[in-house]
Design a protein around this motif. Structure first.
Motif, PDB file in Angstrom:
ATOM      1  N   THR A 248      -0.881  10.837 -10.148  1.00 11.13           N
ATOM      2  CA  THR A 248      -2.234  10.258 -10.236  1.00 11.13           C
ATOM      3  C   THR A 248      -2.983  10.340  -8.912  1.00 11.13           C
ATOM      4  O   THR A 248      -4.164  10.047  -8.825  1.00 11.13           O
ATOM      5  CB  THR A 248      -2.175   8.786 -10.696  1.00 11.13           C
ATOM      6  N   PHE A 249      -2.304  10.723  -7.855  1.00  9.51           N
ATOM      7  CA  PHE A 249      -2.938  10.997  -6.563  1.00  9.51           C
ATOM      8  C   PHE A 249      -2.387  12.314  -6.053  1.00  9.51           C
ATOM      9  O   PHE A 249      -1.156  12.515  -6.079  1.00  9.51           O
ATOM     10  CB  PHE A 249      -2.666   9.899  -5.527  1.00  9.51           C
ATOM     11  N   PRO A 250      -3.221  13.267  -5.619  1.00 12.85           N
ATOM     12  CA  PRO A 250      -4.680  13.161  -5.532  1.00 12.85           C
ATOM     13  C   PRO A 250      -5.344  13.368  -6.891  1.00 12.85           C
ATOM     14  O   PRO A 250      -4.799  14.065  -7.759  1.00 12.85           O
ATOM     15  CB  PRO A 250      -5.045  14.280  -4.562  1.00 12.85           C
TER      16      PRO A 250
ATOM     17  N   HIS B 258     -10.565  13.757  -4.791  1.00 12.21           N
ATOM     18  CA  HIS B 258      -9.905  13.949  -3.495  1.00 12.21           C
ATOM     19  C   HIS B 258      -9.725  15.416  -3.119  1.00 12.21           C
ATOM     20  O   HIS B 258      -9.161  15.702  -2.069  1.00 12.21           O
ATOM     21  CB  HIS B 258      -8.522  13.268  -3.490  1.00 12.21           C
TER      22      HIS B 258
ATOM     23  N   ALA C  63       0.844  -1.205   0.000  1.00 16.06           N
ATOM     24  CA  ALA C  63       0.000   0.000   0.000  1.00 16.06           C
ATOM     25  C   ALA C  63       0.875   1.250   0.000  1.00 16.06           C
ATOM     26  O   ALA C  63       0.591   2.221  -0.727  1.00 16.06           O
ATOM     27  CB  ALA C  63      -0.929  -0.017   1.217  1.00 16.06           C
ATOM     28  N   ALA C  64       1.948   1.249   0.779  1.00 13.20           N
ATOM     29  CA  ALA C  64       2.837   2.414   0.845  1.00 13.20           C
ATOM     30  C   ALA C  64       3.597   2.599  -0.460  1.00 13.20           C
ATOM     31  O   ALA C  64       3.804   3.733  -0.924  1.00 13.20           O
ATOM     32  CB  ALA C  64       3.787   2.266   2.028  1.00 13.20           C
TER      33      ALA C  64
ATOM     34  N   ASP D 101       2.490   1.695  -3.441  1.00 13.82           N
ATOM     35  CA  ASP D 101       1.504   2.179  -4.426  1.00 13.82           C
ATOM     36  C   ASP D 101       1.213   3.668  -4.203  1.00 13.82           C
ATOM     37  O   ASP D 101       1.096   4.433  -5.169  1.00 13.82           O
ATOM     38  CB  ASP D 101       0.194   1.380  -4.303  1.00 13.82           C
ATOM     39  N   TYR D 102       1.099   4.066  -2.945  1.00 15.87           N
ATOM     40  CA  TYR D 102       0.859   5.482  -2.616  1.00 15.87           C
ATOM     41  C   TYR D 102       2.014   6.350  -3.117  1.00 15.87           C
ATOM     42  O   TYR D 102       1.813   7.380  -3.787  1.00 15.87           O
ATOM     43  CB  TYR D 102       0.672   5.598  -1.099  1.00 15.87           C
ATOM     44  N   GLY D 103       3.224   5.932  -2.824  1.00 14.65           N
ATOM     45  CA  GLY D 103       4.402   6.691  -3.265  1.00 14.65           C
ATOM     46  C   GLY D 103       4.455   6.817  -4.782  1.00 14.65           C
ATOM     47  O   GLY D 103       4.720   7.902  -5.319  1.00 14.65           O
ATOM     48  N   GLN D 104       4.161   5.713  -5.460  1.00 15.56           N
ATOM     49  CA  GLN D 104       4.191   5.729  -6.925  1.00 15.56           C
ATOM     50  C   GLN D 104       3.132   6.657  -7.476  1.00 15.56           C
ATOM     51  O   GLN D 104       3.364   7.391  -8.452  1.00 15.56           O
ATOM     52  CB  GLN D 104       3.995   4.311  -7.475  1.00 15.56           C
ATOM     53  N   ALA D 105       1.946   6.660  -6.849  1.00 17.49           N
ATOM     54  CA  ALA D 105       0.841   7.504  -7.328  1.00 17.49           C
ATOM     55  C   ALA D 105       1.179   8.984  -7.161  1.00 17.49           C
ATOM     56  O   ALA D 105       0.882   9.806  -8.034  1.00 17.49           O
ATOM     57  CB  ALA D 105      -0.442   7.147  -6.584  1.00 17.49           C
ATOM     58  N   VAL D 106       1.819   9.333  -6.048  1.00 24.23           N
ATOM     59  CA  VAL D 106       2.214  10.734  -5.831  1.00 24.23           C
ATOM     60  C   VAL D 106       3.255  11.132  -6.868  1.00 24.23           C
ATOM     61  O   VAL D 106       3.159  12.190  -7.505  1.00 24.23           O
ATOM     62  CB  VAL D 106       2.754  10.926  -4.395  1.00 24.23           C
TER      63      VAL D 106
END
Ligand code: KIV
Length: 283
Positions: free
Chosen positions: A273-275, A279, A261-262, A264-269
């Protein structure tokens, strides 16, 4: 009586120990009499305690294993009473059904009943339902004093981590002649008022003998299946690390899931693609 819904799914505990009510001493004693196995797990904070309470654990132990699991000490010896107070307050606030026990850490009860009582009062005042302490006959007067002061005490025999230095490391206890000493210690704790006994790393037949001999419930860890209940350190149970003691079973791979999960979060930032639109606030 059903427990309120938790975010982790339905949690009707009416068929469990206590019939859906908060677990109390009489429910634990009745479970022993009825042959109902008791469940116990460690927790050190509200986040995990709420999950384990909703999952129907009968007892939650704020273990001094907080030293190994959360504080990275490599042993339980450095754990301070103040740290146990913070952890116990947090766990107790998040728990509605399970019986919350707090470990008395090394150096906070061995001097005698007065010291034990002063230490136990600290964790009882922040919401513990009882305390656990390690050792046999040398602890009898402390156990008696706490019980007489209205504080439920769980004993802890076999491998007692706070005595790792005198026990010569992480070794199975109660073999050979040591079995009789263990049984005598257990009976002395029961006579002094202990309501239950945790039995750690002893041969399975020895734990079975303790369970048959005692009127109070035995809770095993590395002690085989013939105890009245079992306890695991939550990080071992949930697979938070690749290492686990031989006697523990990983019932999930939560460490791996959290790591992913961490990642994936890092990659999205990094990818932007995040936020996403859902969001943020347009105005
Ligand atoms: O502190 C702890 O986690 C323990 C284990 C033996 C369950 O006492």
């Amino acid at each position: 009586m059903a427990t309120p819904e938790s975010p982790y799914g339905p949690s009707d505990h009416s068929s469990l120990v206590g019939g859906g009510k908060p677990v109390r001493l009489q429910h634990l004693a009745a479970a022993k009499a009825a042959g109902t196995r008791l469940t116990m797990i460690t927790a050190y904070d509200a986040l995990t305690a709420r999950i384990f309470d909703a999952a129907g654990m009968d007892m939650i132990l704020v273990g001094d294993s907080i030293g190994n699991v959360m504080l990275d000490h490599g042993s339980t010896l450095p754990v301070e009473l103040d740290e146990m107070v913070v952890a116990t307050r947090s766990v107790a606030r998040a728990t509605t059904r399970a019986f919350v026990l707090a470990d008395l850490p090394f150096g906070t009860y061995e001097a005698g009943p007065g010291q034990a009582l002063a230490s136990a009062v600290r964790v009882m005042k922040v919401g513990a339902n009882g305390v656990k302490l390690e050792g046999g006959r040398p602890r009898v007067e402390a156990v008696r004093a706490l019980s007489q002061a209205g504080i439920p005490v769980m004993g802890h025999l076999g491998f007692t981590p706070q005595s790792v230095n005198t026990l010569g490391g992480f070794r199975v206890q109660g073999r050979g002649e040591a079995e009789e000493i263990l049984v005598e210690d257990a009976l002395a704790l029961q006579e002094a008022g202990a309501f239950a006994l945790l039995v750690e790393m002893v041969p399975e037949p020895v734990a079975a003998r303790l369970t048959e001999t005692l009127d109070i419930p035995t809770i095993g860890i590395g002690a085989g299946a013939r105890c009245d209940g079992q306890v695991l350190v939550w990080s071992d149970m949930a697979g938070m690390t690749s290492w686990r003691p031989r006697f523990a079973k990983q019932f999930g791979q939560v460490g791996e899931a959290l790591h992913q999960a961490a990642v994936d979060y890092g990659q999205a930032v990094r990818a932007g693609t995040f936020p996403a639109k859902e969001h943020w606030f347009d105005s």
